[in-house]
Structures are given as structure tokens and as C-alpha cells.
Design a protein around this motif. Structure first.
Motif, PDB file in Angstrom:
ATOM      1  N   ASP A 245       0.833  -1.124  -0.145  1.00  0.00           N
ATOM      2  CA  ASP A 245      -0.088   0.040   0.041  1.00  0.00           C
ATOM      3  C   ASP A 245       0.794   1.256  -0.041  1.00  0.00           C
ATOM      4  O   ASP A 245       0.504   2.304  -0.347  1.00  0.00           O
ATOM      5  N   THR A 246       2.027   1.195   0.488  1.00  0.00           N
ATOM      6  CA  THR A 246       3.080   2.330   0.581  1.00  0.00           C
ATOM      7  C   THR A 246       3.176   2.825  -0.981  1.00  0.00           C
ATOM      8  O   THR A 246       3.865   4.056  -1.243  1.00  0.00           O
ATOM      9  N   MET A 247       2.972   2.074  -2.169  1.00  0.00           N
ATOM     10  CA  MET A 247       3.153   2.383  -3.528  1.00  0.00           C
ATOM     11  C   MET A 247       1.769   2.876  -4.223  1.00  0.00           C
ATOM     12  O   MET A 247       1.744   2.681  -5.423  1.00  0.00           O
ATOM     13  N   SER A 248       0.750   2.824  -3.377  1.00  0.00           N
ATOM     14  CA  SER A 248      -0.662   3.060  -3.938  1.00  0.00           C
ATOM     15  C   SER A 248      -0.991   4.242  -4.787  1.00  0.00           C
ATOM     16  O   SER A 248      -1.925   4.247  -5.572  1.00  0.00           O
ATOM     17  N   GLU A 249       0.018   5.268  -4.446  1.00  0.00           N
ATOM     18  CA  GLU A 249      -0.083   6.602  -5.289  1.00  0.00           C
ATOM     19  C   GLU A 249       0.601   6.495  -6.748  1.00  0.00           C
ATOM     20  O   GLU A 249       0.384   7.470  -7.522  1.00  0.00           O
TER      21      GLU A 249
END
Length: 470
Positions: A150-154
Motif C-alpha cells: 500500500d506504500t506504493m498505492s499512489e
């Protein structure tokens, strides 16, 4: 030639605990940086007529992920630990967590016990060992199954590479984020903070990055101009900077000058029979692969170069000497003798060319090594599409078959079944006979295959595979 060694795990743990801290630039903060620094590509689109403004895209193929091998991450690659038979899967299985999710890219490494999965939407999932934060989820806790990064969801992630304990992620805007073990600077963020728990953007301002690769404790990136940059551990010259980085702290204590940020590999050479080097001009890198401590790259003219640790002939120069700068592999120098793609295992290299598939180095734990490229006669006539290289095992996708081989001990990564756990000769994986496999990646004791799922035949074969719940 210096002997190859692996750093002790307990020593790594002590250093990680001592220096443990969160990454200096979180992925969410880097998102703002990326938007600011990429204003010129703010209106990027695949249809843009300006190649400078085109965003990178995922590979065209899509499919279902199939897994075979060990799921006991703490056991793989470590002595004095007894494996649990139930966690050794010798037959390919579908991963239950990805039911209904189509994948576009998978990445692991011959020295790694973790894997990165990228969906067709560019979202990232990770699986495996997490002692150094290499799963990119914000901690170093044990994770038994597939987890969403989720840390790379953007971001839209279009590529990835994996080292022993670190991970690189390539976004569609040509930026790279790294997490995991960074004690040798292999994450390229400008420091050697021991552990990066969440993906941090690497220190690179020269332009858009289009390709990434990892060795055990070093990394490589290629920019849109075909320039090659490296960072991390330089111990055997694998960074290509004409040095092994060694220096003495005291009269009897040796250390290394780590590259903590990407540094361009400035020169590529060919050597005459007397060893005299001559620079090779007009080098534009289009493909790259890394073993534990060596690197092989191919330029736009299909010329292959290798450098780093030279033991067991893995560099293909007919001598076991370490190379500190990229050296042309003379065997492929000539008309119609170029290389299309390269793949690296821990102590060997495989190249695909119009003349066939070649291997050099050592795939067995004992015996003789190939000191220069030799054709794999068993693959002659096959349309090889993808290759996965483990520590000593090789898995190949050719036509509508999967071919695998590797000496004992294996952990199920060959997928040949309980009755054929290892094989020194190439054998077809019966469970996947008729499947169209698009991509293969191997870890120390596992193999992940991306199988096309568009035809009725593909769906029928996949439907016969049992699911594995991790």
C-alpha cells in the motif's frame, strides 16, 4: 580471483538493529516530489508524439500466476535449519490470493527469498522473507502470505527488480523507489541507512529510468538514453567502476567504499589476446541481468558485456579473472552472432540469440564449469520465450512447454513432481504441458510463472492446478 563469500546473517541483524530507522523519504512524500519534478511530463500519455513525454508501460502480456517451490522462507539458503516437507511444493500451483487478479510482471532473484508481483493496473504485491523490510510494507515482521504494498498505492508501477534483501520498483514516470537492506548503499538513496522499511525514491536526476536490475547486494539502472548506472557493494568490481572499493580502516581491518547513489558506468572495453583493453564506442544498453556478484549487459547492437566476479567462468571470457569494467564477450563478436536477451544465475549466465541458447559458468555444485559460452543442445529448435535462473536450477518457457533442470538439493522450484525432485538433464514440466508461459522468475528455492490465460486450452490447464494458500 578472490573467493566469493556471503555475509553472516546474524552480523546483518546486529547492524540492522543498531541502525534501524524508517526511510528518510516515504513513498507518500516522494509522490509530491515526483509530481513536482515531473511537471514536464504532467500530461504524459501513451499516444504522445513526443517520446520524452511518454510514460512507461507494463509488458503487453497478462496472465495468471503459478507458483512452485518452497514457502518456508526462513529455511531457504540457510544451514542447520530443517525444512518442513509440507511447505515444499514440487508441482505448480495457482496462488489463491490472486484469484480473479491478472498479473503483468513478476520479479525475484537467484539470491532472494521474496517475490514482487505487479498487476495489470500497476499495483504491487509482495511475498516472502521480510527481515530487512524488502516487502516494502513498513516493517520487518514475518509475513506468511501475499501482502499488498500500500506504500506504493499512489503510483503506477511498471517494473521491478529484487536482490538478496532489497527491492527496486520502477514507475511509469521513470522514477525508481527502493526498500529493504541498504547497508551497502544498494537502495541508491544517497546513504547507507541499514534498513528502509518503506519504498524511498532513489537519488537520480539525470532523466527517466527505463530498466532496473539487482545483484545480491548491488543494483543497476538504465536511463532512456541507454546509459548504465550502478550502486551498492563494489567488492568484485561488479559495479563496473574499475575498482573493487576495498580500503583498510586499520592495518588489519578491511572495508569497502560503497556507492550510495547511482554512478554512471563510464566505459566499456574489449580486450585483445594479450590483454590490452580498447574502448568500445556507441554503447546503448537495452538489456541487463545480474547474478550474485556479476553483471551482464547487452547493447543496441546486440553486443554482450560482462564484469564482476569471474569465478567458474560466469563472465564467459575463458578465464576466471574478475573484471572491474564491462568487457565485451568476444565469443559473440561477429556477423549474426549477437545476443538478444541475457539471464543470470548465482554462478552462471544464459544468453538467447538467433543461433540458439548459450550457457556459461557453473550450474552444478561440483565438477567442471563452462569457461566460455556453449550452446544448450537440448533447447535447439525450441522457441525460447523466457528463462528463470535460480542458484543452480534453470526453468525455461519454450513454445507451449516449460522445461526445467537443476541438481540436488532442490526445493520444488523445478515443478517436475514428487518423483523427480531434481534433474541434471532438461525435462518438460508435465503439469504445464500446453501452457503458454510469458514470463518466469526464480528465487533461491522457488519459481513463479506468468501463464497466459486467454485461450480455452490455457484455462483448462490452469483449472487442473490446485490452489496454494500462503
Amino acid at each position: 580471483m578472490t573467493p566469493e563469500k556471503r555475509p553472516a546473517e546474524d552480523e546483518e541483524e546486529q547492524e540492522a538493529k543498531k541502525l534501524k530507522e524508517d526511510s528518510t523519504c516515504s513513498a507518500s512524500e516522494a509522490a509530491q516530489d515526483e509530481e513536482a519534478s515531473q511537471d514536464s511530463v504532467g500530461s504524459d500519455s501513451a499516444s504522445s508524439s513526443d517520446p520524452e513525454k511518454k510514460r512507461l508501460s507494463l509488458p503487453a502480456h497478462r496472465g495468471t500466476v503459478v507458483y512452485t517451490g518452497c514457502t518456508q522462507w526462513e529455511y531457504i539458503g540457510r544451514r542447520n535449519l530443517k525444512g518442513i516437507p509440507a511447505m515444499m511444493h514440487h508441482v505448480p500451483r495457482r496462488i489463491a490470493a490472486f484469484k480473479g487478479i491478472r498479473l503483468a510482471y513478476v520479479a525475484s532473484h537467484c539470491s532472494a527469498a521474496h517475490t514482487i508481483f505487479i498487476t495489470e493496473e500497476g499495483k504491487v504485491f509482495s511475498l516472502g522473507r521480510n527481515e530487512k523490510g524488502q516487502l516494502g510494507i513498513g516493517d520487518t515482521e514475518v509475513r506468511s502470505g501475499v501482502v499488498s504494498m500500500d506504500t506504493m498505492s499512489e503510483f503506477t508501477v511498471v517494473g521491478a527488480a529484487v536482490g538478496r534483501n532489497h527491492t527496486l520498483l520502477l514507475t511509469d514516470r521513470g522514477s525508481v523507489f527502493a526498500c529493504g537492506d541498504n547497508k551497502s548503499g544498494q537502495c541508491g538513496v544517497g546513504n547507507n541507512t541499514a534498513v528502509l522499511h518503506t519504498p524511498s525514491r532513489i537519488s537520480f536526476k539525470e532523466g527517466k529510468i527505463v530498466k532496473v536490475a539487482c545483484g545480491a547486494e548491488f543494483s543497476m539502472i538504465v536511463d532512456k538514453k541507454g546509459y548504465l548506472y550502478s550502486f551498492g557493494l563494489p567488492e568484485y568490481g561488479q559495479l563496473g567502476h574499475n575498482t573493487d572499493g576495498k580500503f583498510f580502516i586499520t592495518s588489519n581491518k578491511l572495508s569497502f567504499q560503497h556507492e550510495r547513489a547511482p554512478r554512471r558506468v563510464p566505459i566499456f572495453v574489449e580486450r585483445s589476446k594479450d590483454g590490452h583493453p580498447t574502448p568500445v564506442t556507441d554503447v546503448q544498453i537495452v538489456d541487463i541481468a545480474c547474478g550474485n556478484n556479476h553483471t551482464v549487459a547487452v547493447d543496441a547492437k546486440k553486443r554482450p558485456y560482462s564484469w564482476g566476479f569471474g569465478g567458474y567462468g560466469r563472465l564467459g571470457h575463458a578465464e576466471p579473472k574478475d573484471e572491474y569494467v564491462p568487457r565485451l564477450i568476444k565469443y559473440f563478436d561477429g556477423h549474426n552472432r549477437g545476443v538478444d536477451r541475457v539471464y543470470c544465475g548465482s554462478t552462471f549466465t544464459i544468453a538467447c540469440s538467433s543461433l540458439g541458447v548459450f550457457l556459461w559458468g557453473q550450474t552444478k555444485r561440483t565438477g567442471e564449469a563452462n569457461m566460455y559460452p556453449k550452446p544448450l543442445q537440448d533447447l535447439f529448435g525450441w522457441g525460447v520465450r523466457a528463462v528463470g535462473c535460480s542458484t543452480t536450477s534453470v526453468v525455461v518457457a519454450a513454445d507451449d512447454s516449460v522445461i526445467a533442470w537443476g541438481p540436488s538439493p532442490t526445493y520444488g522450484e523445478l515443478g517436475l513432481g514428487e518423483n523427480c525432485r531434481s534433474s541434471t538433464q532438461p525435462k518438460e514440466v508435465k503439469a504445464l504441458e500446453g501452457c503458454h508461459v510469458e514470463q518466469i522468475t526464480c528465487g533461491m528455492g522457488h519459481t513463479v510463472l506468468l501463464v497466459r490465460d486467454e485461450t480455452d486450452q490455457d484455462k483448462e490447464i490452469l483449472g487442473k492446478l490446485k490452489e496454494i494458500t500462503l
